[in-house]
Design a protein around this motif. Structure first.
Motif, mmCIF file in Angstrom:
data_model
loop_
_atom_site.group_PDB
_atom_site.id
_atom_site.type_symbol
_atom_site.label_atom_id
_atom_site.label_comp_id
_atom_site.label_asym_id
_atom_site.label_seq_id
_atom_site.Cartn_x
_atom_site.Cartn_y
_atom_site.Cartn_z
ATOM 1 N N ALA A 36 -42.429 29.213 -31.769
ATOM 2 C CA ALA A 36 -42.531 30.607 -32.206
ATOM 3 C C ALA A 36 -41.676 30.850 -33.442
ATOM 4 N N PHE A 40 -44.403 32.252 -28.197
ATOM 5 C CA PHE A 40 -43.219 32.818 -27.549
ATOM 6 C C PHE A 40 -43.449 32.995 -26.048
ATOM 7 N N ALA A 67 -47.626 33.505 -33.347
ATOM 8 C CA ALA A 67 -46.248 33.491 -32.835
ATOM 9 C C ALA A 67 -46.187 34.038 -31.408
ATOM 10 N N ARG A 88 -44.216 33.410 -41.502
ATOM 11 C CA ARG A 88 -44.585 34.811 -41.725
ATOM 12 C C ARG A 88 -43.621 35.476 -42.696
ATOM 13 N N GLY A 93 -45.237 24.294 -33.404
ATOM 14 C CA GLY A 93 -45.240 25.309 -34.456
ATOM 15 C C GLY A 93 -46.187 24.955 -35.587
ATOM 16 N N GLN A 118 -43.501 29.971 -36.594
ATOM 17 C CA GLN A 118 -44.440 31.009 -37.035
ATOM 18 C C GLN A 118 -43.705 32.142 -37.741
ATOM 19 N N ILE A 119 -42.553 32.520 -37.191
ATOM 20 C CA ILE A 119 -41.777 33.617 -37.784
ATOM 21 C C ILE A 119 -41.283 33.231 -39.171
#
Length: 490
Positions: free
Chosen positions: A441, A97, A93, A448, A274, A444-445
């Protein structure tokens, strides 16, 4: 605080006698008239093509460095590096970003410093993450150190914007779509290449200590970065006519279509980049149970057995993950072609329908533990995101062109409106590119958080489906439904 400005072009009035580009020292071209057919045929086309080739090479390496952590996290077993799945998603991430943040200043650097000069700088900056990563990757390195080094990889994400702004200035309007499409696709292919490099390293370094293997991936890119930097210095040119429009950025962010198109680009390019970062990790988690002995689960496996299963899963993942970015990159020009033929909004709408359906298929595959469905669903998401990248980029100039035509039909000056459309389109390409990359990003968040909360990616897939439903609704409501305010030809 100064407002960033967007690169625009000014064109010298064509002369009656064709002449090659006029140069001065430092590889600057002072006389550049791509819209003049005689000038273009006399040498302009050759110069533009040469700059396009080396711009693609630089952008290609930039994408590889930007996304190399999608490969590196597969080399970092928990037993040696102490990383959990959510730690690895954070490692991917961070460069996503940083890369999105750098896209805006990179866009405007071309007019400030010159396309050739900035390509040299941006390419040489790639040495920082490549060298730093090759040095620090070893068991025992702290997680904070890995995060810092991963952040440096974000410089590769900015290369796309500066490369696109540079090539945009070299080509006439009638050829910009082709040139920018090739430039974007060539850059995106860097994602697939670094994953292929990772597979080769893992296969070839089987007898090397595990702590050395991950270092080989960035180390292999160091001579390539040096070569591309030298070639950029020798082969590329600066255009003195490229300048920054001081009002374009300020004006374009006031237009509601800028925010609408940025949302749609999050759905397409944000998904592409992503998923490129995350596919290997998600697939590895999917494959680990299949590599454990019969009757053994992740929770009950002996650490040594679990480590072997994770290593096997990583190798299996590396064998296929490059296919997604590869096919998605190839599909991008196809999306632009389809948008030219059928309209960008229609192709974008169909793309979001397909992405919603295949995200649902991936969710089903995850719940049913079906590897075949998982592959089909994820690869299809890559292809459709690539198509959507091309179609949404085509929508941007079409939107402002349609607005210009409407204003002209209401009595406004047609030439002024056409120039305004080009000016705002150029600015929005930079804005949407930056915001769309930030979507990578966010992907990814989402992964996660899903693993942190539920120990699987199912919640993330539901989030993606929701995003595609929103993007579908916005595309239809703003650009396709019958309405007096509808913009024709988008």
């Amino acid at each position: 605080m100064a407002v960033p400005t967007a690169p625009t072009e000014t064109t010298t009035t064509p002369t009656t006698t064709a002449a090659a580009p006029v140069r001065r020292s430092g590889r600057w071209i002072d006389d550049w008239r791509p819209e003049d057919p005689e000038f273009w045929a006399a040498g302009g086309k050759k110069v533009a093509r040469r700059n396009l080739i080396f711009s693609i090479l630089s952008e290609h390496i930039g994408f590889s460095i930007w996304t190399m952590w999608s490969v590196l996290v597969l080399f970092l077993p928990a037993a040696e590096y102490g990383l959990t799945p959510d730690d690895k998603f954070l490692l991917t991430a961070v460069p996503a970003f940083v890369g999105s943040f750098l896209r805006l200043p990179y866009t405007f650097a071309v007019a400030k410093f010159g396309g050739r000069n900035w390509t040299i700088v941006s390419a040489s900056l790639l040495l920082i993450p490549a060298i730093a990563t090759a040095i620090v990757l070893e068991p025992g390195v702290s997680f904070s150190t890995l995060l810092i080094v991963a952040a440096f990889a974000g410089v590769g994400g900015g290369n796309f914007s500066s490369s696109m702004a540079n090539i945009n200035a070299f080509y006439p309007n009638r050829l910009k779509g082709m040139a920018l499409g090739l430039n974007a696709a060539g850059g995106n292919l860097g994602v697939a290449l670094v994953q292929i490099v990772g597979l080769i390293v893992l296969a070839a370094a089987g007898g090397v200590a595990a702590s050395v293997e991950p270092r080989l991936v960035p180390a292999l890119y160091i001579p390539a970065i040096v070569l591309v930097t030298v070639l950029s210095a020798v082969k590329m040119d600066n255009l003195s006519h490229a300048s920054n429009d001081k009002r374009a950025m300020r004006d374009v962010i006031k237009d509601r279509h800028s925010w609408i198109m940025s949302l749609l680009y999050i759905g397409t390019f944000g998904s592409f980049i992503g998923f490129s970062f995350a596919f290997g990790q998600v697939l590895t988690q999917f494959l680990v149970p299949d590599n454990l002995p019969a009757g053994v689960t992740v929770a009950t496996a002996d650490p040594a057995v679990l480590k072997a299963a994770q290593a096997a899963a990583s190798l299996d993942a590396l064998k296929v993950i490059f296919l997604g970015p590869l096919l998605g990159s190839i599909a991008r020009p196809a999306g632009g072609w389809l948008a030219d033929r059928f309209g960008g909004a229609r192709i974008t709408l169909v793309t979001f329908v397909g992405m919603g359906l295949f995200a649902g298929l991936v969710l089903l595959a995850s719940q049913e533990k079906s590897l075949a469905l998982f592959y089909v669903g994820f690869i299809s998401l890559f292809i459709l995101s690539g198509v959507g990248n091309g179609s949404t980029y085509k929508m941007i100039p079409a939107i402002f062109r349609a607005k210009a035509q409407r204003h002209a039909s209401e009595g406004a000056d047609a030439d002024w409106e056409a120039n305004e459309a080009r000016r705002l389109s150029s600015a929005l390409v930079g804005v949407a590119g930056a915001i769309g990359a930030f979507g990578g990003a966010l992907v990814q968040i989402m992964f996660r958080q899903s693993f942190l909360t539920y120990k699987n990616a199912d919640a993330a897939y539901l989030g993606f489906i929701g995003l595609y439903v929103v993007c579908f609704a916005v595309t239809w409501f703003v650009y396709l439904r019958k309405s007096p305010s509808k913009l024709a030809g988008v």
